[in-house]
Scaffold this motif. Structure first.
Motif, PDB file in Angstrom:
ATOM      1  N   ALA A 409     -42.594-124.633  -9.716  1.00 56.09           N
ATOM      2  CA  ALA A 409     -42.694-124.570 -11.178  1.00 56.09           C
ATOM      3  C   ALA A 409     -42.669-123.123 -11.657  1.00 56.09           C
ATOM      4  CB  ALA A 409     -43.968-125.268 -11.642  1.00 56.09           C
ATOM      5  N   ASP A 410     -43.404-122.246 -10.977  1.00 54.62           N
ATOM      6  CA  ASP A 410     -43.429-120.836 -11.375  1.00 54.62           C
ATOM      7  C   ASP A 410     -42.054-120.201 -11.217  1.00 54.62           C
ATOM      8  OD1 ASP A 410     -46.112-121.079 -11.925  1.00 54.62           O
ATOM      9  OD2 ASP A 410     -46.789-120.138 -10.064  1.00 54.62           O
ATOM     10  N   LEU A 411     -41.372-120.500 -10.103  1.00 54.18           N
ATOM     11  CA  LEU A 411     -40.046-119.924  -9.884  1.00 54.18           C
ATOM     12  C   LEU A 411     -39.058-120.411 -10.939  1.00 54.18           C
ATOM     13  CD1 LEU A 411     -37.961-118.352  -8.277  1.00 54.18           C
ATOM     14  CD2 LEU A 411     -37.726-120.333  -6.756  1.00 54.18           C
ATOM     15  N   ILE A 412     -39.090-121.703 -11.246  1.00 58.98           N
ATOM     16  CA  ILE A 412     -38.183-122.239 -12.262  1.00 58.98           C
ATOM     17  C   ILE A 412     -38.455-121.584 -13.611  1.00 58.98           C
ATOM     18  CG2 ILE A 412     -37.691-124.326 -13.603  1.00 58.98           C
ATOM     19  CD1 ILE A 412     -37.966-125.900 -10.967  1.00 58.98           C
ATOM     20  N   ALA A 413     -39.744-121.399 -13.963  1.00 63.54           N
ATOM     21  CA  ALA A 413     -40.081-120.756 -15.228  1.00 63.54           C
ATOM     22  C   ALA A 413     -39.553-119.332 -15.272  1.00 63.54           C
ATOM     23  CB  ALA A 413     -41.594-120.774 -15.431  1.00 63.54           C
ATOM     24  N   GLU A 414     -39.672-118.613 -14.152  1.00 66.10           N
ATOM     25  CA  GLU A 414     -39.189-117.233 -14.118  1.00 66.10           C
ATOM     26  C   GLU A 414     -37.668-117.187 -14.202  1.00 66.10           C
ATOM     27  OE1 GLU A 414     -39.656-113.152 -11.412  1.00 66.10           O
ATOM     28  OE2 GLU A 414     -40.676-115.001 -10.819  1.00 66.10           O
ATOM     29  N   ALA A 415     -36.991-118.040 -13.425  1.00 64.56           N
ATOM     30  CA  ALA A 415     -35.532-118.049 -13.444  1.00 64.56           C
ATOM     31  C   ALA A 415     -34.986-118.489 -14.793  1.00 64.56           C
ATOM     32  CB  ALA A 415     -35.002-118.964 -12.350  1.00 64.56           C
ATOM     33  N   GLY A 416     -35.741-119.336 -15.502  1.00 65.97           N
ATOM     34  CA  GLY A 416     -35.268-119.890 -16.763  1.00 65.97           C
ATOM     35  C   GLY A 416     -35.721-119.140 -17.998  1.00 65.97           C
ATOM     36  N   SER A 417     -36.270-117.948 -17.836  1.00 66.77           N
ATOM     37  CA  SER A 417     -36.805-117.185 -18.960  1.00 66.77           C
ATOM     38  C   SER A 417     -36.067-115.865 -19.130  1.00 66.77           C
ATOM     39  CB  SER A 417     -38.300-116.902 -18.752  1.00 66.77           C
ATOM     40  OG  SER A 417     -39.039-118.098 -18.655  1.00 66.77           O
ATOM     41  N   GLY A 418     -36.195-115.304 -20.332  1.00 73.69           N
ATOM     42  CA  GLY A 418     -35.660-113.975 -20.588  1.00 73.69           C
ATOM     43  C   GLY A 418     -34.230-113.998 -21.081  1.00 73.69           C
ATOM     44  N   PRO A 419     -33.687-112.807 -21.375  1.00 72.29           N
ATOM     45  CA  PRO A 419     -32.339-112.721 -21.961  1.00 72.29           C
ATOM     46  C   PRO A 419     -31.232-113.205 -21.038  1.00 72.29           C
ATOM     47  CG  PRO A 419     -33.179-110.534 -21.368  1.00 72.29           C
ATOM     48  CD  PRO A 419     -34.328-111.480 -21.233  1.00 72.29           C
ATOM     49  N   GLU A 420     -31.468-113.247 -19.725  1.00 74.77           N
ATOM     50  CA  GLU A 420     -30.450-113.724 -18.788  1.00 74.77           C
ATOM     51  C   GLU A 420     -30.670-115.179 -18.386  1.00 74.77           C
ATOM     52  OE1 GLU A 420     -30.729-110.949 -15.554  1.00 74.77           O
ATOM     53  OE2 GLU A 420     -29.233-109.620 -16.455  1.00 74.77           O
ATOM     54  N   ALA A 421     -31.511-115.896 -19.099  1.00 69.58           N
ATOM     55  CA  ALA A 421     -31.849-117.269 -18.728  1.00 69.58           C
ATOM     56  C   ALA A 421     -30.617-118.167 -18.766  1.00 69.58           C
ATOM     57  CB  ALA A 421     -32.914-117.822 -19.665  1.00 69.58           C
ATOM     58  N   PRO A 422     -30.485-119.054 -17.793  1.00 69.00           N
ATOM     59  CA  PRO A 422     -29.411-120.051 -17.852  1.00 69.00           C
ATOM     60  C   PRO A 422     -29.700-121.091 -18.924  1.00 69.00           C
ATOM     61  CG  PRO A 422     -30.877-120.533 -16.021  1.00 69.00           C
ATOM     62  CD  PRO A 422     -31.343-119.227 -16.601  1.00 69.00           C
ATOM     63  N   ALA A 423     -28.698-121.900 -19.233  1.00 71.35           N
ATOM     64  CA  ALA A 423     -28.899-122.969 -20.206  1.00 71.35           C
ATOM     65  C   ALA A 423     -29.763-124.083 -19.630  1.00 71.35           C
ATOM     66  CB  ALA A 423     -27.549-123.530 -20.654  1.00 71.35           C
ATOM     67  N   THR A 424     -29.567-124.389 -18.345  1.00 77.22           N
ATOM     68  CA  THR A 424     -30.337-125.460 -17.711  1.00 77.22           C
ATOM     69  C   THR A 424     -30.750-125.049 -16.301  1.00 77.22           C
ATOM     70  OG1 THR A 424     -28.420-126.594 -16.719  1.00 77.22           O
ATOM     71  CG2 THR A 424     -29.051-127.256 -18.951  1.00 77.22           C
ATOM     72  N   VAL A 425     -31.883-125.583 -15.888  1.00 79.11           N
ATOM     73  CA  VAL A 425     -32.296-125.565 -14.491  1.00 79.11           C
ATOM     74  C   VAL A 425     -32.539-127.026 -14.118  1.00 79.11           C
ATOM     75  CG1 VAL A 425     -33.950-124.780 -12.770  1.00 79.11           C
ATOM     76  CG2 VAL A 425     -33.375-123.299 -14.714  1.00 79.11           C
ATOM     77  N   CYS A 426     -31.761-127.532 -13.180  1.00 71.58           N
ATOM     78  CA  CYS A 426     -31.838-128.949 -12.810  1.00 71.58           C
ATOM     79  C   CYS A 426     -32.188-129.074 -11.336  1.00 71.58           C
ATOM     80  CB  CYS A 426     -30.513-129.661 -13.069  1.00 71.58           C
ATOM     81  SG  CYS A 426     -30.005-129.689 -14.800  1.00 71.58           S
ATOM     82  N   VAL A 427     -33.212-129.879 -11.043  1.00 71.67           N
ATOM     83  CA  VAL A 427     -33.551-130.222  -9.665  1.00 71.67           C
ATOM     84  C   VAL A 427     -32.880-131.557  -9.365  1.00 71.67           C
ATOM     85  CG1 VAL A 427     -35.396-130.677  -8.010  1.00 71.67           C
ATOM     86  CG2 VAL A 427     -35.748-128.995  -9.845  1.00 71.67           C
ATOM     87  N   LEU A 428     -31.967-131.567  -8.392  1.00 71.75           N
ATOM     88  CA  LEU A 428     -31.197-132.754  -8.039  1.00 71.75           C
ATOM     89  C   LEU A 428     -31.780-133.354  -6.765  1.00 71.75           C
ATOM     90  CD1 LEU A 428     -27.582-131.290  -8.469  1.00 71.75           C
ATOM     91  CD2 LEU A 428     -29.182-132.053 -10.231  1.00 71.75           C
ATOM     92  N   SER A 429     -32.145-134.629  -6.817  1.00 67.62           N
ATOM     93  CA  SER A 429     -32.843-135.252  -5.688  1.00 67.62           C
ATOM     94  C   SER A 429     -32.410-136.697  -5.508  1.00 67.62           C
ATOM     95  CB  SER A 429     -34.364-135.195  -5.900  1.00 67.62           C
ATOM     96  OG  SER A 429     -34.804-133.877  -6.146  1.00 67.62           O
ATOM     97  N   GLY A 430     -32.875-137.287  -4.398  1.00 68.35           N
ATOM     98  CA  GLY A 430     -32.608-138.692  -4.102  1.00 68.35           C
ATOM     99  C   GLY A 430     -33.850-139.353  -3.554  1.00 68.35           C
TER     100      GLY A 430
END
Length: 598
Positions: A409-430
């Motif tokens: 959760a912390d890593l996703i929040a960091e990767a998804g924040s700030g001016p370089e944030a992507p539009a989506t962060v998706c965890v794909l699972s089965g």
């Protein structure tokens, strides 16, 4: 003439190169020739009497499609004579601005029906192959992600069991399960020689990762489980054979040509004396089993402005109850480095993990509670009960590793924040034999607590009701495209990322789930189930999770595939289920289609 025993499988593809995997009947030179002049060749290597090659193809042109053929020692062996399928082709991406279609699913039990009736219903991969073959120039995935349980080593078909009985006494352990490398090869042949699947895998690139059934149900669920298995006389051969066969059939093709060039295990295999790499690969598998931190099964792939991080959440675990972790420290650091490196180069971050990060709330709380019991929060007697329950109920997802859940959760929040944030962060699972969409929010996020139970979805089904109509789907897609094209990442809230964060779970491709489990999954998402989960968590003295999440689609039950279409910073998700028709054919029916962009 050398025989093509298995394959070809089209694995890695970029703008100018590709890799094609084959198994031959004897030592030979495997060659791939493309209609546009691109080509490549490789000498086979040997493992346990089987002969394999991963052929690097160079000279491809970006944004093109070219048919190819496979030759062994100069003789054409693919396409097969009188094949009913179109020519296998390599489609190269056009560049960073092109759409990227990512199809994914897991859990394919490949048992051929003995009487022509399939007890678990139409196979989603067979059905996808039929659709592509009928319109080879039409829409198809740019990559197919197979998220675990590509073979079932512990649940074999009647055909495989008859073959096993001809080799050994099935009254002796491991009985009707596979025991060694040769028996694993039988599973891959059963699965990948299915004519539709064989052609599909020859023309759609694939990325794969294992889950437990590729080796054994509950594989690495706990330290006590590992100790119990190592005490049996048959386990060592089973686990080494499982890892060896996975490396050969699945892992090798996951790697890019650059990664292959730097891979020490692959270099040793190619350099093995007389081409026989059995001892080399067995030593590698032994090290992977006894010292998991010494081997990395995870990998990164980039598709234009889409980054995929495929994460090993099965073999890389730390199983000491007092420092239990889904990923060992080196694996966790690798994931962090890959997610945060050059974030301006991607618009969407996909984290492929065989096990879902976000589960139905009751199941999440039950797993966190069980983990607390097993580490002794309620004493030794409760710890013993917790271990038995963990194995019986498969309580081993990210929620059963609370610190790892929070760390992701912390890593996703960091990767998804700030001016370089992507539009989506998706965890794909089965894994869990149903499909659903869940959206995460962080305390203080502007979206926290306000998301609807169904966000932007067309009317959908769980396999028991009618599917969405074409008008329903079209209205949603048009709205999603308009919104997605005009918006970047969400405005950040006080505590959460600006990217939209989603758990996308799709399973099975071809399997079933009992009615009791269907009820359990539905109840797990309910308000009553959520309240019960909170009570259970309090008994285990569990800290509340750092994120909240809400189911925004599902649960859906059936043989199914999800497809993400990523277009700039816009994203669209489609769920399709394989359905039998009245004329005896099968088709993929869209049961949900929605925009995912902020």
């Amino acid at each position: 003439m050398a025989e093509l025993r298995l394959g070809p499988l089209l694995r890695y593809v970029d703008g100018s190169s590709a890799t094609v995997w084959v198994e031959a009947g004897r030592p030979c030179t495997a060659e791939v020739r493309c209609a546009d002049g691109a080509r490549g060749e490789a000498r086979t290597f040997q493992v346990c009497g089987h002969h394999y090659a991963l052929v690097p193809v160079t000279g491809l042109t970006p944004g093109t499609s070219t048919a190819y053929e496979v030759l062994l020692d100069g003789e054409t062996v693919w396409p097969l004579p009188d094949s009913p399928f179109p020519p296998s082709a390599v489609r190269t991406p056009a560049g960073d601005g092109a759409d990227v279609r990512v199809a994914f699913g897991s859990c394919r039990w490949a048992a051929p029906p003995a009487d022509g009736h399939d007890p678990v219903g139409p196979d989603a991969l067979d059905t996808l192959a039929g659709r592509i073959a009928a319109d080879p120039d039409g829409e198809r995935p740019d990559v197919l992600l197979l998220l675990g349980d590509q073979v079932y080593a512990d649940e074999t078909s009647e055909d495989v069991q008859r073959w096993l009985a001809g080799r050994r006494d099935l009254s002796e352990p491991p009985g009707e399960q596979v025991a060694d490398y040769e028996e694993y090869t039988r599973l891959y042949h059963e699965s990948w020689l299915d004519p539709e699947v064989r052609w599909l895998l020859s023309t759609v690139p694939t990325c794969m990762i294992f889950d437990d059934h590729d080796v054994m149900d509950d594989w690495n669920t706990s330290g006590a489980w590992v100790e119990d298995m190592r005490a049996t006389p048959w386990w060592r051969e089973r686990v080494l054979s499982g890892l060896m066969s996975y490396w050969v059939h699945q892992h090798l093709g996951n790697l890019s040509p650059a990664d292959l060039a730097d891979d020490p295990a692959y270099a040793k295999v190619l350099a093995a004396s007389d081409g026989d790499a059995t001892d080399v690969l067995r030593e590698f598998a032994s090290r992977a089993d006894t010292d998991p931190a010494s081997v990395r099964w995870s990998y990164r792939r980039d598709f234009g402005r889409v980054r995929l991080l495929m994460v090993d959440n099965r073999a890389a675990r730390v199983l000491d109850e007092q420092r239990r972790s889904m990923l060992d420290p080196g694996e966790a650091e690798w994931l962090r480095a890959q997610a945060l490196a050059d974030r301006s180069s991607y618009d969407h971050l996909l984290i492929g993990a065989s096990l879902p990060w976000l589960l139905p709330h009751l199941i999440h709380d039950a797993e966190a509670w069980d983990a607390a019991l097993c580490r002794g929060e309620r004493g030794a007697r409760w710890a013993g009960f917790g271990e038995k329950l963990r194995r019986a109920a498969d309580l081993e997802h990210w929620a059963a590793f609370p610190e790892s859940f929070a760390g992701l959760a912390d890593l996703i929040a960091e990767a998804g924040s700030g001016p370089e944030a992507p539009a989506t962060v998706c965890v794909l699972s089965g894994d869990v034999h149903h499909a659903y969409v869940a959206e995460a929010t962080w305390p203080g996020d502007a979206a926290d607590g306000t998301a609807a139970d169904a966000v932007g979805t067309a009317p959908a089904t769980d396999g028991t009701k009618g599917a969405a109509t074409a008008a329903d789907v079209a209205s949603v897609v048009n709205a999603a495209d308009t919104a997605g094209a005009s918006q970047a990442a969400r405005a950040p809230g006080a505590g959460g990322p600006s990217a939209r964060v989603l758990q996308l779970t799709c399973s099975p491709v071809h399997n079933s789930v009992p009615l009791s489990m269907r009820f359990g999954f539905r109840f797990g998402w309910s308000a009553v189930g959520r309240a019960l989960g909170r009570r259970i968590a309090r008994h285990g003295r569990c800290a509340p999770p750092p994120v909240r999440w809400r189911k925004t689609g599902g649960p859906w039950f059936g043989n199914q595939l999800m497809t993400l279409t990523l277009r700039g910073r816009a994203a669209e998700l489609r769920l399709e289920q394989a359905r039998a028709t009245r004329d005896g054919t099968t088709r993929l029916e869209t049961v949900m289609r929605t925009g995912l962009s902020a």
